[in-house]
Design a protein around this motif. Structure first.
Motif, short mmCIF file in Angstrom:
data_model
loop_
_atom_site.label_atom_id
_atom_site.label_comp_id
_atom_site.label_asym_id
_atom_site.label_seq_id
_atom_site.Cartn_x
_atom_site.Cartn_y
_atom_site.Cartn_z
N UNK A 80 0.86 -1.19 0.00
CA UNK A 80 0.00 0.00 0.00
C UNK A 80 0.89 1.23 0.00
N UNK A 81 0.39 2.27 -0.63
CA UNK A 81 1.08 3.55 -0.57
C UNK A 81 0.93 4.10 0.84
N UNK A 82 1.86 4.96 1.23
CA UNK A 82 1.85 5.53 2.57
C UNK A 82 0.52 6.19 2.89
N UNK A 83 -0.01 6.97 1.98
CA UNK A 83 -1.29 7.65 2.21
C UNK A 83 -2.44 6.65 2.39
N UNK A 84 -2.42 5.57 1.60
CA UNK A 84 -3.45 4.54 1.74
C UNK A 84 -3.38 3.90 3.13
N UNK A 85 -2.16 3.61 3.58
CA UNK A 85 -1.99 2.99 4.90
C UNK A 85 -2.45 3.94 6.01
N UNK A 86 -2.11 5.21 5.89
CA UNK A 86 -2.56 6.19 6.89
C UNK A 86 -4.07 6.26 6.95
N UNK A 87 -4.73 6.27 5.81
CA UNK A 87 -6.18 6.35 5.75
C UNK A 87 -6.81 5.11 6.39
N UNK A 88 -6.22 3.93 6.14
CA UNK A 88 -6.73 2.71 6.77
C UNK A 88 -6.66 2.83 8.29
N UNK A 89 -5.52 3.31 8.80
CA UNK A 89 -5.34 3.45 10.25
C UNK A 89 -6.32 4.47 10.81
N UNK A 90 -6.47 5.61 10.13
CA UNK A 90 -7.41 6.64 10.58
C UNK A 90 -8.84 6.10 10.64
N UNK A 91 -9.18 5.20 9.73
CA UNK A 91 -10.53 4.62 9.66
C UNK A 91 -10.70 3.42 10.58
N UNK A 92 -9.66 3.07 11.35
CA UNK A 92 -9.76 1.98 12.32
C UNK A 92 -9.55 0.59 11.74
N UNK A 93 -9.03 0.51 10.52
CA UNK A 93 -8.75 -0.79 9.92
C UNK A 93 -7.42 -1.28 10.50
N UNK A 94 -7.41 -2.47 11.14
CA UNK A 94 -6.16 -2.96 11.76
C UNK A 94 -5.14 -3.41 10.72
N UNK A 95 -4.08 -2.64 10.58
CA UNK A 95 -2.99 -2.97 9.66
C UNK A 95 -1.66 -2.72 10.37
N UNK A 96 -0.63 -3.36 9.89
CA UNK A 96 0.72 -3.15 10.43
C UNK A 96 1.74 -3.34 9.31
N UNK A 97 2.80 -2.55 9.31
CA UNK A 97 3.84 -2.73 8.28
C UNK A 97 4.66 -3.98 8.57
N UNK A 98 5.11 -4.62 7.51
CA UNK A 98 5.98 -5.78 7.65
C UNK A 98 7.42 -5.34 7.45
N UNK A 99 8.36 -5.93 8.17
CA UNK A 99 9.76 -5.51 8.09
C UNK A 99 10.54 -6.17 6.94
N UNK A 100 9.86 -6.47 5.85
CA UNK A 100 10.54 -7.05 4.69
C UNK A 100 9.75 -6.71 3.44
N UNK A 101 10.42 -6.82 2.30
CA UNK A 101 9.80 -6.57 1.00
C UNK A 101 9.18 -7.88 0.55
N UNK A 102 7.96 -7.84 0.01
CA UNK A 102 7.35 -9.08 -0.48
C UNK A 102 8.22 -9.75 -1.54
N UNK A 103 8.21 -11.06 -1.57
CA UNK A 103 9.02 -11.81 -2.53
C UNK A 103 8.68 -11.41 -3.96
N UNK A 104 7.44 -11.08 -4.21
CA UNK A 104 7.04 -10.71 -5.56
C UNK A 104 7.79 -9.47 -6.04
N UNK A 105 8.36 -8.67 -5.13
CA UNK A 105 9.10 -7.47 -5.48
C UNK A 105 10.59 -7.71 -5.53
N UNK A 106 11.08 -8.88 -5.10
CA UNK A 106 12.51 -9.15 -5.09
C UNK A 106 12.90 -9.93 -6.33
N UNK A 107 14.17 -9.83 -6.70
CA UNK A 107 14.66 -10.55 -7.88
C UNK A 107 15.03 -11.95 -7.52
#
Length: 135
Positions: free
Chosen positions: A108-135
């Motif tokens: 999610x883009x930073x703004x999308x994540x902020x909006x989710x949090x503001x709206x009470x949707x439980x989300x948390x950042x993961x400390x790694x890049x998804x495999x689909x984004x790695x070579x």
């Protein structure tokens, strides 16, 4: 830059970094290379082993933090669905009851994540890049 192992006339060993061999000689001749322990300016290069890179291992050993992150990645991937760039929409749909409840991960883009949090949707950042984004 060249690193030299140096020794003063009092037998103290220390290191020095210089632009070149000529820069070392010029700096030393001017009396600007001094022992870090006693201040003596009578300094010579001492014998040193060349810096040879170690042979590469097939699989480097992981430190405890890397191992914990790898275990977390495996846990997330085994127990949730990857929804990619649709993460914000899917998380909101699950929260609002428009999609079946399940664990998801994605991006999610930073703004999308902020909006989710503001709206009470439980989300948390993961400390790694998804495999689909790695070579």
């Amino acid at each position: 830059m060249i690193r030299y192992a140096l020794r003063c006339d009092q037998g103290h060993d220390f290191d020095g970094w210089f632009r070149s061999s000529d820069a070392f000689e010029t700096t030393r001749a001017a009396g600007h290379v001094a022992c870090t322990r006693c201040g003596s300016v009578t300094v010579e290069k001492s014998l040193m082993a060349p810096a040879v890179p170690a042979a590469k291992q097939h699989e480097p050993a992981m430190n405890p933090v890397e191992a914990a992150l790898q275990a977390l990645r495996q846990q997330v991937e085994a127990n949730s669905d990857y929804v990619g760039l649709k993460f914000a929409d899917e998380a909101r749909a699950i929260h609002e009851g428009r999609a079946p409840t399940r664990a998801i991960h994605g991006e999610a883009k930073l703004e999308e994540a902020r909006k989710l949090i503001e709206d009470g949707v439980p989300v948390a950042p993961l400390p790694f890049i998804p495999r689909q984004k790695t070579n």
